[in-house]
Design a protein around this motif. Structure first.
Motif, PDB file in Angstrom:
ATOM      1  N   ARG A   1       0.512  -5.741  17.324  1.00  0.00           N
ATOM      2  CA  ARG A   1       0.602  -4.378  17.848  1.00  0.00           C
ATOM      3  C   ARG A   1       0.011  -3.365  16.881  1.00  0.00           C
ATOM      4  NH1 ARG A   1       6.792  -4.769  20.265  1.00  0.00           N
ATOM      5  NH2 ARG A   1       6.223  -5.764  22.254  1.00  0.00           N
ATOM      6  N   ARG A   2       0.240  -3.586  15.605  1.00  0.00           N
ATOM      7  CA  ARG A   2      -0.343  -2.682  14.621  1.00  0.00           C
ATOM      8  C   ARG A   2      -1.867  -2.707  14.721  1.00  0.00           C
ATOM      9  NH1 ARG A   2       0.411  -2.390   7.984  1.00  0.00           N
ATOM     10  NH2 ARG A   2      -1.655  -1.514   7.606  1.00  0.00           N
ATOM     11  N   SER A   3      -2.447  -3.874  14.861  1.00  0.00           N
ATOM     12  CA  SER A   3      -3.900  -3.989  15.011  1.00  0.00           C
ATOM     13  C   SER A   3      -4.384  -3.249  16.261  1.00  0.00           C
ATOM     14  CB  SER A   3      -4.318  -5.454  15.086  1.00  0.00           C
ATOM     15  OG  SER A   3      -4.035  -6.125  13.881  1.00  0.00           O
ATOM     16  N   GLN A   4      -3.613  -3.347  17.341  1.00  0.00           N
ATOM     17  CA  GLN A   4      -3.971  -2.635  18.570  1.00  0.00           C
ATOM     18  C   GLN A   4      -3.932  -1.128  18.357  1.00  0.00           C
ATOM     19  OE1 GLN A   4      -1.068  -4.259  21.259  1.00  0.00           O
ATOM     20  NE2 GLN A   4      -2.339  -6.024  21.816  1.00  0.00           N
ATOM     21  N   TYR A   5      -2.902  -0.651  17.656  1.00  0.00           N
ATOM     22  CA  TYR A   5      -2.800   0.779  17.380  1.00  0.00           C
ATOM     23  C   TYR A   5      -3.995   1.253  16.553  1.00  0.00           C
ATOM     24  CZ  TYR A   5       2.157   0.485  18.790  1.00  0.00           C
ATOM     25  OH  TYR A   5       3.330   0.300  19.473  1.00  0.00           O
TER      26      TYR A   5
ATOM     27  N   THR B   1       0.482  -1.186   3.241  1.00  0.00           N
ATOM     28  CA  THR B   1       1.061  -2.513   2.996  1.00  0.00           C
ATOM     29  C   THR B   1       2.512  -2.622   3.457  1.00  0.00           C
ATOM     30  OG1 THR B   1       1.675  -1.832   0.752  1.00  0.00           O
ATOM     31  CG2 THR B   1      -0.461  -2.930   1.027  1.00  0.00           C
ATOM     32  N   THR B   2       3.082  -1.505   3.902  1.00  0.00           N
ATOM     33  CA  THR B   2       4.453  -1.517   4.422  1.00  0.00           C
ATOM     34  C   THR B   2       4.494  -0.778   5.753  1.00  0.00           C
ATOM     35  OG1 THR B   2       5.106   0.568   3.365  1.00  0.00           O
ATOM     36  CG2 THR B   2       5.374  -1.471   2.075  1.00  0.00           C
ATOM     37  N   ILE B   3       5.534  -1.054   6.539  1.00  0.00           N
ATOM     38  CA  ILE B   3       5.703  -0.363   7.809  1.00  0.00           C
ATOM     39  C   ILE B   3       5.904   1.130   7.576  1.00  0.00           C
ATOM     40  CG2 ILE B   3       7.260  -0.070   9.796  1.00  0.00           C
ATOM     41  CD1 ILE B   3       7.725  -3.067   9.753  1.00  0.00           C
ATOM     42  N   GLU B   4       6.678   1.466   6.528  1.00  0.00           N
ATOM     43  CA  GLU B   4       6.937   2.875   6.236  1.00  0.00           C
ATOM     44  C   GLU B   4       5.646   3.618   5.922  1.00  0.00           C
ATOM     45  OE1 GLU B   4      10.642   0.586   5.450  1.00  0.00           O
ATOM     46  OE2 GLU B   4       8.543   0.343   4.876  1.00  0.00           O
ATOM     47  N   GLU B   5       4.768   2.985   5.150  1.00  0.00           N
ATOM     48  CA  GLU B   5       3.500   3.616   4.788  1.00  0.00           C
ATOM     49  C   GLU B   5       2.616   3.766   6.014  1.00  0.00           C
ATOM     50  OE1 GLU B   5      -0.144   3.111   1.531  1.00  0.00           O
ATOM     51  OE2 GLU B   5       1.342   1.509   1.799  1.00  0.00           O
ATOM     52  N   PHE B   6       2.570   2.728   6.854  1.00  0.00           N
ATOM     53  CA  PHE B   6       1.776   2.807   8.081  1.00  0.00           C
ATOM     54  C   PHE B   6       2.304   3.920   8.982  1.00  0.00           C
ATOM     55  CE2 PHE B   6       1.198   1.788  12.571  1.00  0.00           C
ATOM     56  CZ  PHE B   6      -0.184   1.688  12.643  1.00  0.00           C
ATOM     57  N   GLU B   7       3.629   3.987   9.133  1.00  0.00           N
ATOM     58  CA  GLU B   7       4.241   5.002   9.988  1.00  0.00           C
ATOM     59  C   GLU B   7       3.931   6.409   9.470  1.00  0.00           C
ATOM     60  OE1 GLU B   7       6.713   6.845  12.936  1.00  0.00           O
ATOM     61  OE2 GLU B   7       5.481   5.038  12.795  1.00  0.00           O
ATOM     62  N   HIS B   8       3.929   6.567   8.137  1.00  0.00           N
ATOM     63  CA  HIS B   8       3.608   7.880   7.555  1.00  0.00           C
ATOM     64  C   HIS B   8       2.206   8.324   7.950  1.00  0.00           C
ATOM     65  CE1 HIS B   8       3.093  11.127   4.671  1.00  0.00           C
ATOM     66  NE2 HIS B   8       1.964  10.551   4.308  1.00  0.00           N
ATOM     67  N   TRP B   9       1.229   7.422   7.800  1.00  0.00           N
ATOM     68  CA  TRP B   9      -0.155   7.816   8.072  1.00  0.00           C
ATOM     69  C   TRP B   9      -0.450   7.863   9.568  1.00  0.00           C
ATOM     70  CZ3 TRP B   9      -2.639  10.456   4.775  1.00  0.00           C
ATOM     71  CH2 TRP B   9      -2.362  10.294   3.410  1.00  0.00           C
ATOM     72  N   ASP B  10       0.303   7.093  10.345  1.00  0.00           N
ATOM     73  CA  ASP B  10       0.217   7.211  11.798  1.00  0.00           C
ATOM     74  C   ASP B  10       0.658   8.610  12.216  1.00  0.00           C
ATOM     75  OD1 ASP B  10       0.048   6.510  14.547  1.00  0.00           O
ATOM     76  OD2 ASP B  10       2.176   6.020  14.569  1.00  0.00           O
ATOM     77  N   GLY B  11       1.795   9.049  11.680  1.00  0.00           N
ATOM     78  CA  GLY B  11       2.265  10.399  11.974  1.00  0.00           C
ATOM     79  C   GLY B  11       1.299  11.462  11.471  1.00  0.00           C
TER      80      GLY B  11
ATOM     81  N   SER C   1      -3.915   4.389   6.880  1.00  0.00           N
ATOM     82  CA  SER C   1      -2.969   3.630   7.709  1.00  0.00           C
ATOM     83  C   SER C   1      -3.374   2.166   7.781  1.00  0.00           C
ATOM     84  CB  SER C   1      -2.878   4.228   9.116  1.00  0.00           C
ATOM     85  OG  SER C   1      -4.075   4.029   9.848  1.00  0.00           O
ATOM     86  N   GLU C   2      -4.672   1.913   7.867  1.00  0.00           N
ATOM     87  CA  GLU C   2      -5.151   0.531   7.926  1.00  0.00           C
ATOM     88  C   GLU C   2      -4.944  -0.203   6.602  1.00  0.00           C
ATOM     89  OE1 GLU C   2      -8.614   1.170  11.347  1.00  0.00           O
ATOM     90  OE2 GLU C   2      -9.194   0.899   9.252  1.00  0.00           O
ATOM     91  N   ALA C   3      -4.915   0.560   5.504  1.00  0.00           N
ATOM     92  CA  ALA C   3      -4.719  -0.047   4.185  1.00  0.00           C
ATOM     93  C   ALA C   3      -3.242  -0.152   3.816  1.00  0.00           C
ATOM     94  CB  ALA C   3      -5.454   0.772   3.124  1.00  0.00           C
TER      95      ALA C   3
ATOM     96  N   GLU D   1     -12.808  14.679   9.071  1.00  0.00           N
ATOM     97  CA  GLU D   1     -12.662  13.991   7.793  1.00  0.00           C
ATOM     98  C   GLU D   1     -11.197  13.652   7.528  1.00  0.00           C
ATOM     99  OE1 GLU D   1     -14.376  16.526   4.880  1.00  0.00           O
ATOM    100  OE2 GLU D   1     -16.448  16.202   5.550  1.00  0.00           O
ATOM    101  N   LYS D   2     -10.299  14.576   7.892  1.00  0.00           N
ATOM    102  CA  LYS D   2      -8.864  14.342   7.709  1.00  0.00           C
ATOM    103  C   LYS D   2      -8.390  13.211   8.619  1.00  0.00           C
ATOM    104  CE  LYS D   2      -6.370  17.815   6.783  1.00  0.00           C
ATOM    105  NZ  LYS D   2      -5.601  19.086   6.825  1.00  0.00           N
ATOM    106  N   MET D   3      -8.873  13.192   9.867  1.00  0.00           N
ATOM    107  CA  MET D   3      -8.512  12.105  10.783  1.00  0.00           C
ATOM    108  C   MET D   3      -8.987  10.764  10.231  1.00  0.00           C
ATOM    109  SD  MET D   3      -9.491  13.743  14.494  1.00  0.00           S
ATOM    110  CE  MET D   3      -9.216  15.492  14.826  1.00  0.00           C
ATOM    111  N   ASP D   4     -10.222  10.739   9.735  1.00  0.00           N
ATOM    112  CA  ASP D   4     -10.764   9.496   9.178  1.00  0.00           C
ATOM    113  C   ASP D   4      -9.933   9.019   7.995  1.00  0.00           C
ATOM    114  OD1 ASP D   4     -12.819   9.422  11.031  1.00  0.00           O
ATOM    115  OD2 ASP D   4     -14.255  10.452   9.732  1.00  0.00           O
ATOM    116  N   GLU D   5      -9.508   9.948   7.143  1.00  0.00           N
ATOM    117  CA  GLU D   5      -8.695   9.578   5.985  1.00  0.00           C
ATOM    118  C   GLU D   5      -7.372   8.969   6.429  1.00  0.00           C
ATOM    119  OE1 GLU D   5      -6.593  11.469   1.983  1.00  0.00           O
ATOM    120  OE2 GLU D   5      -7.422  12.797   3.510  1.00  0.00           O
ATOM    121  N   CYS D   6      -6.757   9.564   7.441  1.00  0.00           N
ATOM    122  CA  CYS D   6      -5.484   9.034   7.942  1.00  0.00           C
ATOM    123  C   CYS D   6      -5.650   7.616   8.477  1.00  0.00           C
ATOM    124  CB  CYS D   6      -4.932   9.941   9.047  1.00  0.00           C
ATOM    125  SG  CYS D   6      -4.365  11.554   8.481  1.00  0.00           S
ATOM    126  N   ILE D   7      -6.752   7.383   9.190  1.00  0.00           N
ATOM    127  CA  ILE D   7      -7.012   6.050   9.735  1.00  0.00           C
ATOM    128  C   ILE D   7      -7.213   5.036   8.611  1.00  0.00           C
ATOM    129  CG2 ILE D   7      -8.744   4.674  10.946  1.00  0.00           C
ATOM    130  CD1 ILE D   7      -9.047   6.967  12.919  1.00  0.00           C
TER     131      ILE D   7
END
Length: 235
Positions: A193-197, A140-150, A136-138, A127-133
């Motif tokens: 690349r973000r879409s690929q990730y 709106t900034t690179i910083e936010e995406f990077e946070h949820w990717d991490g 991250s997909e939602a 459930e935690k992994m799903d939330e991160c995904i």
């Protein structure tokens, strides 16, 4: 340099300046045990750092044991700061890892996690992994995406239920917050690349949920290799 890019650079520099200032002030005793820190808004304005960056800085200092936080009361220098502070300088100097070294280590370490995840991961872990995904997909900034990717990769470590992996990934997160990593990620993270990730993240979680160790290990390795190529321009 565009105004937007310049402003992001200023905010990143501001966060580093804030962290350096607070650690130095606490270690020197100019910020004494029990003393209240300025509000997040004031720190954000003074150091030209985003509110999110200020929160991350304070969170890191809290983990180090330098400060305490109380909802409704504020942030204070820890009462036992004199016992904790001497170890902080050693910890900070120990983490001098380049982004290239980080990626080499991640390829060795994170590809070993599926062995434990497929055995020990719980429904809560997934459930935690799903939330991160989703987050991250939602983003709106690179910083936010990077946070949820991490956060997703941290969730992988948590799903091993092995304290050593957790400590290693905490250190990885600390290094990822350094300016050089952020600069490389911003320069390399195109929409394609973000879409690929995002596709790769979902495939990894699906394989782990299916308890397919080999496939999930291969997918993690392929994902990290692509990140490495994108960051450093390797073929």
């Amino acid at each position: 340099m565009s105004e937007a890019v310049a402003q992001k650079s200023v905010r990143a520099d501001g966060a580093r300046s804030l962290a350096k200032y607070l650690v130095e002030e606490i270690e020197s005793g100019r910020l004494a045990a029990g003393q209240k820190l300025p509000a997040e808004r004031e720190l954000s304005e003074s150091f030209q750092a985003s509110r999110g960056s200020v929160r991350r800085v304070l969170s890191n200092l809290k983990e180090m044991g330098l400060i305490t936080q109380s909802v409704g009361s504020g942030t204070f220098v820890a009462d036992n700061v004199r016992l904790v502070a001497p170890a902080v300088e050693h910890r900070a100097s120990a983490v001098q890892t380049s982004p290239a070294e980080l990626m080499e280590a991640r390829l060795l370490i994170e590809t070993q996690m599926p062995n434990l995840i497929v055995r020990y991961a719980t429904a809560t872990d997934f459930e935690k992994m799903d939330e991160c995904i989703i987050r991250s997909e939602a983003a709106t900034t690179i910083e936010e995406f990077e946070h949820w990717d991490g956060a997703l990769h941290q969730a992988f470590a948590e799903a091993t239920h092995n304290s050593l992996f957790l400590k290693i990934l905490e250190l990885t997160t600390q290094i990822r917050e350094e300016g050089e990593w952020g600069r490389l990620k911003k320069n390399s993270l195109t929409p394609e690349r973000r879409s690929q990730y995002e596709v790769q993240h979902r495939a990894i979680v699906d394989a782990l949920r299916d308890r397919d160790e080999k496939l999930s290990r291969d997918l993690i390795e392929a994902h990290l290799l692509q990140v490495q190529r994108n960051l450093f321009g390797r073929n």
